[in-house]
Design a protein around this motif. Structure first.
Motif, short mmCIF file in Angstrom:
data_model
loop_
_atom_site.label_atom_id
_atom_site.label_comp_id
_atom_site.label_asym_id
_atom_site.label_seq_id
_atom_site.Cartn_x
_atom_site.Cartn_y
_atom_site.Cartn_z
N ILE A 219 -14.30 0.04 27.63
CA ILE A 219 -12.91 -0.34 27.36
C ILE A 219 -12.00 0.15 28.47
N ALA A 220 -11.20 -0.76 29.02
CA ALA A 220 -10.15 -0.42 29.98
C ALA A 220 -8.80 -0.62 29.33
N ILE A 221 -7.91 0.34 29.49
CA ILE A 221 -6.57 0.27 28.90
C ILE A 221 -5.53 0.66 29.94
N ALA A 222 -4.51 -0.18 30.09
CA ALA A 222 -3.39 0.13 30.97
C ALA A 222 -2.32 0.87 30.18
N ASN A 223 -1.66 1.83 30.83
CA ASN A 223 -0.56 2.55 30.22
C ASN A 223 0.70 2.36 31.06
N TYR A 224 1.80 2.11 30.40
CA TYR A 224 3.03 1.69 31.07
C TYR A 224 3.85 2.89 31.58
N VAL A 225 4.62 3.53 30.72
CA VAL A 225 5.44 4.66 31.15
C VAL A 225 5.37 5.78 30.11
N ASP A 226 5.74 6.97 30.55
CA ASP A 226 5.94 8.07 29.61
C ASP A 226 7.34 7.92 29.02
N PHE A 227 7.41 7.76 27.72
CA PHE A 227 8.68 7.40 27.08
C PHE A 227 8.92 8.28 25.85
N ASP A 228 10.14 8.76 25.73
CA ASP A 228 10.57 9.52 24.56
C ASP A 228 11.98 9.05 24.21
N PRO A 229 12.15 8.41 23.05
CA PRO A 229 13.48 7.90 22.70
C PRO A 229 14.54 8.99 22.57
N LYS A 230 14.10 10.25 22.40
CA LYS A 230 15.06 11.34 22.26
C LYS A 230 15.70 11.71 23.60
N THR A 231 15.00 11.44 24.68
CA THR A 231 15.51 11.84 26.00
C THR A 231 15.81 10.67 26.92
N SER A 232 15.39 9.47 26.54
CA SER A 232 15.60 8.31 27.40
C SER A 232 17.08 7.95 27.44
N PRO A 233 17.63 7.64 28.63
CA PRO A 233 19.05 7.27 28.72
C PRO A 233 19.33 5.95 28.01
N LEU A 234 20.57 5.80 27.61
CA LEU A 234 21.00 4.60 26.89
C LEU A 234 21.54 3.56 27.87
N PRO A 235 21.67 2.30 27.42
CA PRO A 235 22.12 1.23 28.31
C PRO A 235 23.44 1.56 29.02
N GLY A 236 23.46 1.28 30.33
CA GLY A 236 24.67 1.40 31.10
C GLY A 236 25.04 2.81 31.53
N THR A 237 24.20 3.82 31.22
CA THR A 237 24.59 5.20 31.50
C THR A 237 24.46 5.58 32.97
N ASN A 238 23.70 4.82 33.75
CA ASN A 238 23.62 5.10 35.19
C ASN A 238 23.27 3.80 35.92
N LEU A 239 23.10 3.88 37.23
CA LEU A 239 22.90 2.68 38.04
C LEU A 239 21.62 1.95 37.70
N ILE A 240 20.57 2.67 37.30
CA ILE A 240 19.32 1.98 36.99
C ILE A 240 19.34 1.41 35.58
N CYS A 241 20.47 1.52 34.91
CA CYS A 241 20.63 0.93 33.58
C CYS A 241 21.68 -0.19 33.62
N GLN A 242 21.73 -0.87 34.79
CA GLN A 242 22.64 -1.99 34.96
C GLN A 242 21.91 -3.15 35.62
N PHE A 243 22.37 -4.36 35.31
CA PHE A 243 21.83 -5.56 35.93
C PHE A 243 23.01 -6.42 36.36
N LYS A 244 23.25 -6.48 37.67
CA LYS A 244 24.36 -7.25 38.23
C LYS A 244 25.68 -6.86 37.57
N GLY A 245 25.83 -5.53 37.36
CA GLY A 245 27.05 -4.99 36.77
C GLY A 245 27.06 -4.97 35.26
N LEU A 246 26.03 -5.53 34.63
CA LEU A 246 25.97 -5.61 33.17
C LEU A 246 25.21 -4.40 32.62
#
Length: 591
Positions: A219-246
């Protein structure tokens, strides 16, 4: 030079990619970081009707999911106000024969929400039994598949060679291995098999395959990212949380990438984690999505391609000694033709130009186009997306992708399932939309494709937020059908009601090899047409397609030769006297 240019006077793509990677390692930047799930952000040439030749084809895809009985609705967080990336990447679908009656069944993976785990609302994945005549019955509870969680991907394979198809479902949390008991019921075998039953890995694509050629599926399994909803930033809180200003959901940039996993089948129902010993977990830190297995260099051993989001792709060459080595950069599959990383989500492999070698196609993000990696041999690939005609749809977010022959002409077309990741993208009033049509590229037989999306039927043109997709012959009539799992919505079942040519479908049964014959390559000659296909588990995007191999025969009235190279290394020839039917070939019964 942008992607509208040519390669004339430029270094070959794999060397350009190596230079680009050096820049990245030295802290350079080849892409804008001002959006979430994104890649190179260059501007490809706009789509133009003048770039599409007129094609005379009878393909007509129609959605019959509701009348077929696929009573399912995918759930993944809030449909319109999403906080985290986990809510947006969607789930896969499996087309496989779970009860061994010769008809392909459908399993639709489901996710969940943040608030309903403790309430009566417990979304589950759903299994639909094929009753024939394109009618399906929900047998989820009877089959014991009632787990609730953040379901992501699915793959199937008979890991204990008992003649019944087992199934692995990946999750954010821990994955679940289902053993098929052969009586219509599955048992959760995760704990007794030795797979983890705790943790917060984010599993995505998966595949059963026999990497060590011992006749047992690993069995081969891909893993995406290390994620924790308690520490993950919310939409729009920094530059990497924007898309064309949105303001948009954050990631994957800014999050730590996962490590991919390889489990070796010990032959007693248990598996051993050999990720580190086999070097399958290297390179690490990539945002991995789709797992595509295949013998890409023709040495008789299965390699693994992993499409990666916003990081270089991975091509793990099988060293034939229990270890792997990543050849993505020198092979030219790590980056686009520009030498830039892309947001590769979906992937598939197939010999679209009849060279006897497996090529690769991947799907990408908004402001980018698919990569089409032409296999040149000797572990060298070239991204030929532009000259192949795939460089003109630039404002779609593409997920599931497949090489498949929809009118049985003997040439593999490319079907892509699209849907944006940001529910509020329509407020930008640009060409991108949250709900998007599918894309169908028709193989012209000369190395190029024609975009026939607009003339291929209402099922293709209908706009959805598509994610996982799989295909299979649900009627055993030689026509490939497509199942799409749409985010926070009902699925599509696309059937082709157009005229089709002759065909043959090959079902392989291994004896010395694993029973599913995963990893076997089949060559079919009909007149001057010679086609190659390989049996695999896992495809497209987090999904599982019909493992039987479908060959369109065009105008040929007979099959002249069928050659099978089994995973065991045995090569056999078979005589097929009739066409337009499913034939079963068993290892050891050929010449």
């Amino acid at each position: 030079m942008d992607r509208a240019g040519t390669n004339q006077g430029r270094p070959k793509p794999r060397y350009a990619a190596m230079l680009s990677y050096i820049v990245l390692l030295c802290g350079g930047s080849l892409a804008s970081f001002s959006q979430g799930m994104g890649g190179s952000h260059h501007v490809a040439p706009p789509m133009s009707a003048g770039n599409t030749p007129i094609v005379n084809t009878s393909i007509s895809l129609n959605d019959i999911a509701a009348e077929a009985g696929l009573t399912f609705k995918h759930e993944s967080g809030d449909p319109l106000h999403k906080k985290f990336l986990l809510e947006s990447i969607g789930s896969g679908v499996a087309v496989f024969d779970y009860d061994g009656d010769g008809l392909q069944d459908i399993f639709l993976v489901n996710a969940t929400g943040w608030t309903n785990l403790a309430t009566k609302s417990k979304p589950t994945s759903r299994l639909f039994r094929n009753l024939g005549n394109l009618k399906f019955q929900d047998v989820t509870e009877k089959a014991g598949l009632t787990h609730t969680g953040w379901g992501q991907g699915v793959c199937a394979g008979d890991y204990d060679n008992d003649g019944h198809e087992d199934m692995l479902v990946t999750y954010y949390g821990h994955n679940i291995l289902y053993h098929n008991e052969g009586n219509g019921h599955f048992t959760d075998a995760t704990a007794r098999s030795g797979l983890p039953t705790q943790g917060t890995r984010w599993g995505t694509g998966c595949s059963f395959f026999d990497y060590d050629r011992d006749g047992k599926l690993d069995i081969a399994i891909a893993n995406y990212v290390d994620f924790d909803p308690k520490t993950s930033p919310l939409p729009g809180t920094n530059l990497i949380c924007q898309f064309k200003g949105l303001p948009v959901i954050c990631g994957p940039r800014g999050l730590n990438g996962g490590k991919n996993v390889l489990y070796q089948n010990m032959g007693d129902g248990s598996f051993k984690d050999v990720s580190e010993a086999s070097h399958f977990d290297q390179p690490s830190g990539h945002y991995s999505f789709s797992v595509i297995t295949g013998d890409f260099d023709g040495d008789g051993w299965t390699d693994v391609f992993i499409s990666c989001d916003s990081t270089p792709n991975i091509l793990l060459h099988n060293n034939r000694d229990g270890t792997f080595k990543d050849l993505a950069i020198p092979s030219g599959t790590a980056f686009s033709d520009d030498g830039e990383e892309q947001s590769n989500m979906g992937a598939d492999a197939g010999d679209y130009n009849h060279t006897g070698r497996l090529d690769l196609v991947t799907t990408t993000f908004d402001d980018d186009v698919p990569a089409l990696f032409l296999n040149e041999g000797n572990n060298e690939f070239s991204d030929v997306y532009l000259r192949a005609g795939l460089g003109f749809r630039t404002h779609q977010v593409s997920w599931g992708v497949a090489f498949l022959d929809l009118d049985n002409k003997g040439w593999l077309d490319i079907f892509i399932a699209n849907g944006h990741i940001y529910p509020n993208v329509d407020t930008l009033h640009r060409e991108s939309h949250y709900r998007e049509e599918k894309t169908l590229y028709y193989n012209l037989g000369n190395g190029t494709f024609a975009d026939i999306t607009e003339q291929s039927g209402p099922g293709t043109r209908a706009r959805t937020v598509a994610r996982g997709m799989a295909y299979g012959d649900l009627l055993n009539d030689g026509s490939l059908d497509i199942v799409i799992n749409n985010l926070n919505s009902t699925p599509n079942l696309l059937v082709n009601r157009g005229k089709k040519s002759n065909w043959i479908t090959v079902k392989l049964v291994g004896t010395t090899s694993n029973r599913d014959a995963i990893g076997a390559q089949v060559r079919v000659q009909a007149g001057t047409l010679v086609q190659l296909a390989e049996v695999r588990s896992g495809c497209c995007y987090l999904s599982q397609s019909d493992m039987r191999l479908h060959f369109g025969l065009g105008n040929a009235q007979k099959v002249d030769a069928v050659e099978v190279l089994w995973p065991s290394g045995k090569r056999e020839n078979f005589v097929v006297e009739r066409i337009n039917r499913v034939v079963e070939l068993k290892e050891g019964t050929g010449a």
